[in-house]
Design an enzyme around this catalytic site. Sequence first.
Site, PDB file in Angstrom:
ATOM      1  N   HIS A   1       1.374   5.435  -1.842  1.00 51.82           N
ATOM      2  CA  HIS A   1       0.976   6.532  -2.731  1.00 51.82           C
ATOM      3  C   HIS A   1       2.237   7.120  -3.340  1.00 51.82           C
ATOM      4  CE1 HIS A   1      -3.128   6.605  -1.047  1.00 51.82           C
ATOM      5  NE2 HIS A   1      -2.506   6.164   0.037  1.00 51.82           N
ATOM      6  N   LEU A   2       2.391   6.945  -4.665  1.00 51.00           N
ATOM      7  CA  LEU A   2       3.578   7.497  -5.330  1.00 51.00           C
ATOM      8  C   LEU A   2       3.273   8.803  -6.048  1.00 51.00           C
ATOM      9  CD1 LEU A   2       5.437   4.370  -6.768  1.00 51.00           C
ATOM     10  CD2 LEU A   2       5.825   5.572  -4.610  1.00 51.00           C
ATOM     11  N   ARG A   3       1.976   9.159  -6.148  1.00 50.81           N
ATOM     12  CA  ARG A   3       1.574  10.405  -6.833  1.00 50.81           C
ATOM     13  C   ARG A   3       1.994  10.375  -8.303  1.00 50.81           C
ATOM     14  NH1 ARG A   3      -1.447  10.771  -2.369  1.00 50.81           N
ATOM     15  NH2 ARG A   3      -0.461  11.842  -0.622  1.00 50.81           N
TER      16      ARG A   3
ATOM     17  N   ALA B   1      -3.894  15.039   5.049  1.00 51.21           N
ATOM     18  CA  ALA B   1      -3.641  13.772   5.748  1.00 51.21           C
ATOM     19  C   ALA B   1      -2.590  12.978   4.985  1.00 51.21           C
ATOM     20  CB  ALA B   1      -4.925  12.972   5.846  1.00 51.21           C
TER      21      ALA B   1
ATOM     22  N   HIS C   1      -4.583  -0.376   6.139  1.00 51.02           N
ATOM     23  CA  HIS C   1      -4.084   0.444   7.261  1.00 51.02           C
ATOM     24  C   HIS C   1      -4.973   0.395   8.498  1.00 51.02           C
ATOM     25  CE1 HIS C   1      -6.868   3.129   5.235  1.00 51.02           C
ATOM     26  NE2 HIS C   1      -6.001   3.517   4.330  1.00 51.02           N
TER      27      HIS C   1
ATOM     28  N   ASP D   1       1.463   2.792   3.442  1.00 55.45           N
ATOM     29  CA  ASP D   1       0.609   3.973   3.238  1.00 55.45           C
ATOM     30  C   ASP D   1       1.448   5.250   3.205  1.00 55.45           C
ATOM     31  OD1 ASP D   1      -1.728   5.293   2.644  1.00 55.45           O
ATOM     32  OD2 ASP D   1      -2.379   5.475   4.720  1.00 55.45           O
TER      33      ASP D   1
ATOM     34  N   HIS E   1     -10.493   1.210   1.938  1.00 53.74           N
ATOM     35  CA  HIS E   1     -10.279   2.245   2.960  1.00 53.74           C
ATOM     36  C   HIS E   1     -11.466   2.130   3.914  1.00 53.74           C
ATOM     37  CE1 HIS E   1      -8.721   6.199   4.495  1.00 53.74           C
ATOM     38  NE2 HIS E   1      -9.919   6.131   5.051  1.00 53.74           N
TER      39      HIS E   1
ATOM     40  N   HIS F   1       0.867  -1.209   0.000  1.00 53.53           N
ATOM     41  CA  HIS F   1       0.000   0.000   0.000  1.00 53.53           C
ATOM     42  C   HIS F   1       0.889   1.240   0.000  1.00 53.53           C
ATOM     43  CE1 HIS F   1      -3.770   2.159   1.690  1.00 53.53           C
ATOM     44  NE2 HIS F   1      -2.921   3.089   1.276  1.00 53.53           N
TER      45      HIS F   1
ATOM     46  N   LYS G   1      -9.487  -0.368  -5.637  1.00 57.47           N
ATOM     47  CA  LYS G   1      -9.554   0.275  -4.316  1.00 57.47           C
ATOM     48  C   LYS G   1     -10.917   0.913  -4.099  1.00 57.47           C
ATOM     49  CE  LYS G   1      -7.892   2.180  -0.469  1.00 57.47           C
ATOM     50  NZ  LYS G   1      -6.720   2.996  -0.273  1.00 57.47           N
TER      51      LYS G   1
END
Length: 341
Positions: free
Chosen positions: A17-19, A263, A174, A247, A136, A15, A99
Amino acid sequence: MTLQSLTIRRPDDWHVHLRDGEMLERVARHTSKQFARAIIMPNLVPPVTSVDAASAYRDRIRAASGEGFEPLITAYLTDEADPAELARGFEEKIWVAAKLYPAGATTNSASGVTNIRNIYPALEKMQAIGMVLCVHGEVTDPEIDVFDREGVFIDRVLEPLVDDFPDLKIVFEHITTAEAADFVRDAPATVAATITPQHLHINRNALFAGGLRPHAYCLPVAKREHHRLAVRAAAVSGSAKFFLGTDSAPHARSAKESACGCAGIFNAPYAMESYAAVFEEEDALDRLEGFASEHGPNFYGVPLNEDRVTLERVDQIVPEEVGGLVPFHAGETLKWRFAGG
Ligand code: DOR
Ligand code: ZN
């Protein structure tokens, strides 16, 4: 004798987030340095909903992360999720999972799902073809206290979902509460959970330690100490249902240190060091490999990595900034160092 180094199968991050764009360039190599593969979360603007967008995004990640790293793309589920498109991307091996963001639950979730019933056709298809659902797990009901939103999600959404889709593979992402850890432990083998470094290290006091601490803020927000201890116990239990998912969620410093701070905790640069600290404190270093390198691939049904990496017992001070971003553990001393393969 104290262990001076630890060699394990190369881990994966289930999990992250690489954007995209400039931020992707800044952060990708921190993840590809430590991990062989990673589940890439699709909450871009616009979200990754089509096979073509996912394929192009995967190319950009590969270019930014360098050789020897495999991005595992996820589709972003909206109310209009198309079962045929999900199946096509899965068959063509463009994405491996989808997701579920409840609409409004977190960063870039405005296009998320407003009612789980809206995606039942998509979930039927995913169940049939063996495509994993990443969740989520927080309700967005403003009446519900923010610290209770994960627990209420279990009762209102997750339990019925597991009953209605007995063969659907579900990752409860998470997890932050004792209720979530217990739920996953007692659920059928189709249900697993990822656990972040921050939810193993901090409780909600960290958000208010001497003042408001935006770099300790992520969603789901850190909970009371007894929840942290329950999540820790789950991580080090050896159960195949719990595995590593950082995350890591980078935001520009100015977006964190703001009247309405975003966040997300950027933990990628020292992720394995952070997990190793926890497993050592729990006298469970022998279980780090299962958590970091075996349980995830086994759940997703992909081969284990064959190469090995070493962690060395060396003190290192985490810098206040990494590439202009504030990393998790900034200014602290970590006792392990990721030394690669
Ligand atoms: O803290 C978080 N940051 N939680 C999420 O669910 C999303 C993430 C992000 O994308 O910034
Ligand atoms: Zn996330």
